[in-house]
Design an enzyme around this catalytic site. Sequence first.
Site, PDB file in Angstrom:
ATOM      1  N   CYS A 106       0.865  -1.180   0.000  1.00 55.72           N
ATOM      2  CA  CYS A 106       0.000   0.000   0.000  1.00 55.72           C
ATOM      3  C   CYS A 106       0.903   1.233   0.000  1.00 55.72           C
ATOM      4  O   CYS A 106       2.120   1.117   0.193  1.00 55.72           O
ATOM      5  CB  CYS A 106      -0.844  -0.002   1.278  1.00 55.72           C
ATOM      6  SG  CYS A 106       0.170   0.020   2.756  1.00 55.72           S
ATOM      7  N   CYS A 157       2.493   6.237   8.598  1.00 53.53           N
ATOM      8  CA  CYS A 157       1.544   6.414   7.499  1.00 53.53           C
ATOM      9  C   CYS A 157       0.581   7.560   7.837  1.00 53.53           C
ATOM     10  O   CYS A 157       0.092   7.641   8.973  1.00 53.53           O
ATOM     11  CB  CYS A 157       0.771   5.122   7.299  1.00 53.53           C
ATOM     12  SG  CYS A 157      -0.540   5.313   6.112  1.00 53.53           S
ATOM     13  N   GLU A 215       0.860  -0.813  15.766  1.00 49.30           N
ATOM     14  CA  GLU A 215      -0.065   0.318  15.524  1.00 49.30           C
ATOM     15  C   GLU A 215      -0.967   0.529  16.741  1.00 49.30           C
ATOM     16  O   GLU A 215      -1.194   1.669  17.166  1.00 49.30           O
ATOM     17  CB  GLU A 215      -0.922   0.040  14.284  1.00 49.30           C
ATOM     18  CG  GLU A 215      -1.897   1.178  14.010  1.00 49.30           C
ATOM     19  CD  GLU A 215      -2.948   0.830  12.969  1.00 49.30           C
ATOM     20  OE1 GLU A 215      -2.625   0.164  11.971  1.00 49.30           O
ATOM     21  OE2 GLU A 215      -4.113   1.231  13.169  1.00 49.30           O
ATOM     22  N   CYS A 252      -8.583   1.396   7.094  1.00 43.92           N
ATOM     23  CA  CYS A 252      -7.914   1.993   5.938  1.00 43.92           C
ATOM     24  C   CYS A 252      -8.545   1.494   4.646  1.00 43.92           C
ATOM     25  O   CYS A 252      -8.699   0.285   4.457  1.00 43.92           O
ATOM     26  CB  CYS A 252      -6.431   1.639   5.983  1.00 43.92           C
ATOM     27  SG  CYS A 252      -5.576   2.157   4.504  1.00 43.92           S
ATOM     28  N   SER A 268       1.293 -10.372   9.572  1.00 44.53           N
ATOM     29  CA  SER A 268       0.525  -9.291   8.955  1.00 44.53           C
ATOM     30  C   SER A 268      -0.966  -9.389   9.276  1.00 44.53           C
ATOM     31  O   SER A 268      -1.616 -10.380   8.950  1.00 44.53           O
ATOM     32  CB  SER A 268       0.726  -9.335   7.437  1.00 44.53           C
ATOM     33  OG  SER A 268      -0.222  -8.519   6.806  1.00 44.53           O
ATOM     34  N   ASN A 317      -3.453  -7.416   8.068  1.00 46.30           N
ATOM     35  CA  ASN A 317      -4.308  -7.346   6.883  1.00 46.30           C
ATOM     36  C   ASN A 317      -4.134  -8.589   6.034  1.00 46.30           C
ATOM     37  O   ASN A 317      -5.024  -8.974   5.296  1.00 46.30           O
ATOM     38  CB  ASN A 317      -4.090  -6.041   6.114  1.00 46.30           C
ATOM     39  CG  ASN A 317      -2.837  -6.061   5.291  1.00 46.30           C
ATOM     40  OD1 ASN A 317      -2.811  -6.607   4.213  1.00 46.30           O
ATOM     41  ND2 ASN A 317      -1.780  -5.467   5.816  1.00 46.30           N
ATOM     42  N   SER A 345       1.515  -5.739   2.749  1.00 49.47           N
ATOM     43  CA  SER A 345       2.931  -5.801   3.136  1.00 49.47           C
ATOM     44  C   SER A 345       3.698  -6.827   2.303  1.00 49.47           C
ATOM     45  O   SER A 345       4.843  -7.153   2.631  1.00 49.47           O
ATOM     46  CB  SER A 345       3.027  -6.153   4.624  1.00 49.47           C
ATOM     47  OG  SER A 345       2.192  -7.264   4.914  1.00 49.47           O
TER      48      SER A 345
HETATM   49  S1  SF4 Z   1      -2.665  -0.313   5.227  1.00 49.86           S
HETATM   50 FE1  SF4 Z   1      -1.735   0.799   6.938  1.00 49.86          FE
HETATM   51  S2  SF4 Z   1       0.223   1.542   6.154  1.00 49.86           S
HETATM   52 FE2  SF4 Z   1      -1.020   0.949   4.391  1.00 49.86          FE
HETATM   53  S3  SF4 Z   1      -1.996   2.871   3.713  1.00 49.86           S
HETATM   54 FE3  SF4 Z   1      -3.402   1.801   5.103  1.00 49.86          FE
HETATM   55  S4  SF4 Z   1      -2.977   2.628   7.148  1.00 49.86           S
HETATM   56 FE4  SF4 Z   1      -1.278   3.168   5.820  1.00 49.86          FE
END
Ligand code: SF4
Length: 278
Positions: free
Chosen positions: A12, A96, A126, A190, A218, A220, A262
């Site tokens: 990302c 970020c 985070e 996000c 990770s 996500n 990631s």
């Molecule tokens: S996934 Fe996390 S690091 Fe990537 S843009 Fe979204 S908030 Fe930012």
Amino acid sequence: MRVSIDKDSGFCFGVVYAIDMAEEILEEEGYLYCLGDIVHNDEEVARLKAKGLRIIGHADLPNLKNEKVLIRAHGESPETYRIALENNITLIDASCPVVLKLQNRIKTSYDDREKILIFGKHGHAEVIGLQGQTNNDAIVFQDISELEDVELPAKFTLYSQTTKSTDKFYSIKDELLKRGYEVKANDTICRQVSSRYEDLALFAKQFDRIVFVSGKKSSNGKVLYEVCAKHNPQSYFVSDLDELSVEMFQENESIGVCGATSTPMWLMQQVKEKLEGF
Ligand code: SF4
């Protein structure tokens, strides 16, 4: 086998920004400290370590003086900035912008004396940074069942770690409302993650099998893999090339390769090449 990579998978913008910043300094200076793994992907971390990136933990920070330290995309708590100031450490802040905005919102809520709940993974960098905005007063939970033994205030503000599942966030909100709490819910997930759900579901359905590439740490990655597995039960979660073997596949299958925010594209490319060699 026919193998295709999902063009929307991979880093990302938050991760790209942090890695670009690190590589620029590494090229100029030959080394750079980074507080925690720069990204939740061991292969990418190893690539950057070979270029001079030195990963340190929070316990190491107070022992460092007059150095440059990179803050990764996950962001940090105010305590880190305080130590840096004390030790003349130059912070290369690659937090970020999405995380920074969330930190600010939580801090404003806290300053307004709101009670705060954060839906997030315990111990995740985070989440530690978010909780730090509240002097560690916020209640963090990763599953609603954890709240059963906690005495909650009648009224509170609910936030989410940026990479959590939107569906889960809204079902938690609904459940808490049903339990009679006054909940001010802020969907702070996000869009770089949540906007991938739909595209990934479509991608996963197009193939006989899916190879989802992600580091095990990770957040996500877990969420996005669940999306794949839901839409294609023949989905594998792999972290490195050694986890792939020819027995996992059948002749003439179509394989879709995708990954987390990631996961580096070069790793997905290597996975594709390995699969094509079977
Ligand atoms: S996934 Fe996390 S690091 Fe990537 S843009 Fe979204 S908030 Fe930012």
